[in-house]
Design a protein around this motif. Sequence first.
Motif, PDB file in Angstrom:
ATOM      1  N   HIS A  50       0.838  -1.195   0.000  1.00 14.11           N
ATOM      2  CA  HIS A  50       0.000   0.000   0.000  1.00 14.11           C
ATOM      3  C   HIS A  50       0.880   1.255   0.000  1.00 14.11           C
ATOM      4  CE1 HIS A  50      -3.556  -2.450   0.621  1.00 14.11           C
ATOM      5  NE2 HIS A  50      -2.924  -3.069   1.657  1.00 14.11           N
ATOM      6  N   ASP A  51       0.286   2.354  -0.397  1.00 17.38           N
ATOM      7  CA  ASP A  51       1.041   3.621  -0.452  1.00 17.38           C
ATOM      8  C   ASP A  51       1.546   4.034   0.925  1.00 17.38           C
ATOM      9  OD1 ASP A  51       0.587   3.698  -3.137  1.00 17.38           O
ATOM     10  OD2 ASP A  51      -1.155   5.046  -3.001  1.00 17.38           O
ATOM     11  N   GLN A  52       0.738   3.783   1.943  1.00 13.52           N
ATOM     12  CA  GLN A  52       1.169   4.157   3.294  1.00 13.52           C
ATOM     13  C   GLN A  52       2.367   3.324   3.727  1.00 13.52           C
ATOM     14  OE1 GLN A  52      -1.946   3.909   6.198  1.00 13.52           O
ATOM     15  NE2 GLN A  52      -0.711   4.808   7.866  1.00 13.52           N
ATOM     16  N   ASP A  53       2.331   2.013   3.390  1.00 12.80           N
ATOM     17  CA  ASP A  53       3.469   1.156   3.718  1.00 12.80           C
ATOM     18  C   ASP A  53       4.704   1.509   2.878  1.00 12.80           C
ATOM     19  OD1 ASP A  53       1.905  -0.138   5.539  1.00 12.80           O
ATOM     20  OD2 ASP A  53       1.293  -1.734   4.156  1.00 12.80           O
ATOM     21  N   ARG A  54       4.451   1.923   1.620  1.00  7.94           N
ATOM     22  CA  ARG A  54       5.573   2.325   0.769  1.00  7.94           C
ATOM     23  C   ARG A  54       6.325   3.516   1.397  1.00  7.94           C
ATOM     24  NH1 ARG A  54       6.496   1.113  -4.403  1.00  7.94           N
ATOM     25  NH2 ARG A  54       4.381   0.230  -4.571  1.00  7.94           N
ATOM     26  N   ARG A  55       5.560   4.449   1.980  1.00 13.15           N
ATOM     27  CA  ARG A  55       6.189   5.602   2.628  1.00 13.15           C
ATOM     28  C   ARG A  55       7.036   5.155   3.826  1.00 13.15           C
ATOM     29  NH1 ARG A  55       9.117   9.797   2.719  1.00 13.15           N
ATOM     30  NH2 ARG A  55       8.789  11.178   4.525  1.00 13.15           N
ATOM     31  N   LEU A  56       6.547   4.147   4.548  1.00 16.69           N
ATOM     32  CA  LEU A  56       7.314   3.652   5.694  1.00 16.69           C
ATOM     33  C   LEU A  56       8.622   2.990   5.242  1.00 16.69           C
ATOM     34  CD1 LEU A  56       4.418   2.150   7.874  1.00 16.69           C
ATOM     35  CD2 LEU A  56       5.660   4.289   8.237  1.00 16.69           C
ATOM     36  N   THR A  57       8.545   2.248   4.135  1.00 13.29           N
ATOM     37  CA  THR A  57       9.777   1.617   3.638  1.00 13.29           C
ATOM     38  C   THR A  57      10.774   2.655   3.135  1.00 13.29           C
ATOM     39  OG1 THR A  57       8.714   1.317   1.476  1.00 13.29           O
ATOM     40  CG2 THR A  57       8.614  -0.518   3.017  1.00 13.29           C
ATOM     41  N   GLU A  58      10.274   3.759   2.579  1.00 10.03           N
ATOM     42  CA  GLU A  58      11.185   4.830   2.152  1.00 10.03           C
ATOM     43  C   GLU A  58      11.900   5.449   3.352  1.00 10.03           C
ATOM     44  OE1 GLU A  58       8.801   7.554  -0.003  1.00 10.03           O
ATOM     45  OE2 GLU A  58       8.736   6.333  -1.847  1.00 10.03           O
ATOM     46  N   ILE A  59      11.142   5.572   4.453  1.00 10.86           N
ATOM     47  CA  ILE A  59      11.771   6.097   5.677  1.00 10.86           C
ATOM     48  C   ILE A  59      12.850   5.132   6.161  1.00 10.86           C
ATOM     49  CG2 ILE A  59      11.355   6.650   8.105  1.00 10.86           C
ATOM     50  CD1 ILE A  59       8.596   7.662   7.299  1.00 10.86           C
TER      51      ILE A  59
END
Length: 530
Positions: A342-351
């Motif tokens: 999901h997009d929200q999880d993608r943001r967490l992986t970028e962090i």
Amino acid sequence: MWTSSTDTVDSQRPKILRIYNIYRVVLGLFLTLLTSSALRDGLIDLQNPDLYESASWIYLIINVLIALLLHQGKRDLHLFVLAFIDIFLLAVLFYAAGGASSGLGNLLIIPVATGNILLHGRIGLLLAALASLALIYLTFFLSLAHPSISQSYLQVGVLGCIYFAVALFVQRLSRRLRLSENLAQQQAASLASLEKLNQLIIQRMRTGIMVIDESLQVLLANEAAAQMLGKPIIRGMALDSLAPELGQRQRQWQVNPSIRALPFRNHPGGAELMANFKRLPADERESILVFLDDNALMAQQVQQLKLASLGRLTASIAHEIRNPLGALSHAAQLLIESEHIHDQDRRLTEIIQQHSKRMNKVIETVLELSRRRQSEPQLVDLTLWVAQFIRDYKQTSPATDTIECELEKEGILTRMDPNQLRQVLSNLCQNAFRYSGEPGSERTIWLKLYEDAGTGLPTLEIIDHGPGIDDRHLSQVFEPFYTTESAGTGLGLYISRELCESNQATLEYERLEPRGSCMRIVFAHPRRLV
């Protein structure tokens, strides 16, 4: 240079000849006085008064002329002729006085002995042979001319043996004296050479050395002491006028030698010095030996030992962290590539990836710090070096970044490792550009190179007109891992300062008004002891 035996004799010949000339003049006066019948009654019975009078006056006149005109006979031929004339005239006086019974044959011992002091080997023995033959011949001639007078051939023969004995003894004695004098001169030359070597070693020592007397006046000092104190040291100078702080610590040491003296600076901007005192064995006057050490160098050595231990520890920790960190970064990369994320999880992986890269950068910096090589200072012309650095930096930096350079004069020299200087200046320039504006915008920094008027030390300033560092953070600027940026490691300024100190340079920060920052590098003197 060692002196040969011939040089030794030549150096003593004038003195020996002066004494010998005085003796001959005095002897000539005495022999001339004996021409008076009133004075010689009871002393000597002359057989030929006319010949004696003529010979004695000739002997006196010749000796006076020699004493006045020939002060320094240096050639062996001159000395031999002089001794031969002396033997010949004394032999004539011996004949005129009546032979062996007159006792004048004993006077030939002195010219034979003196000749053998100044002449060596066979030529010296020749004088003894001539004197012996002269007495034997004249004694034989007297026995023929005056048969009524008994002549003692035994006494004449004994005198001849005495001449040879004196010649051999004097030659042996003078040879030993020459050898002893040569040995003494060789030892004196060796001691003088050793003293010069010791003085050279003391002058080239990095530790400042001074010797002061009981009245606190300087007796001796080496070059390092003058450089550390920042003043020329003159023998007899009062310690309080040279270094008041040092004089104070010397008096404290005299009161209680067990207390370690505190470091001091002899002039503003000078090196921080540590003084140690040692009482020298008392002869006539009590002296004190003073050792001066650069406290910054001692602290630097201690710090390097601590950093070496810390570096080994952090390097081992960094290796252990790097493996799981790589696994986390790789897992985050796989999650991003998944189609079901999901997009929200993608943001967490970028962090996760962003902070993994930051941690990896910190680990690389720590490993680089632990593997840092020792500095290799060289004589560097900063004027040429800075100009070349600016040209090289422009080739790798954005076109919007500009470096302006202000050079006070040409030929500003220092001693520093060029590779470490490039690392320091690159880091400082990157920081200056970072705080001068956003990447892509027009950004300008200034480099100012000059020699400080007070200390005479080469100084390089890196100036930007950014917001500067807040006063609350000034004390933490050079601490490791301190940073005001979220993406920074906080090791750049710390490493830069460590590299400067390892080259005996200093890095300091100054806030400019109304805005801006100045990083100032004060380099070591080009003639510093390495």
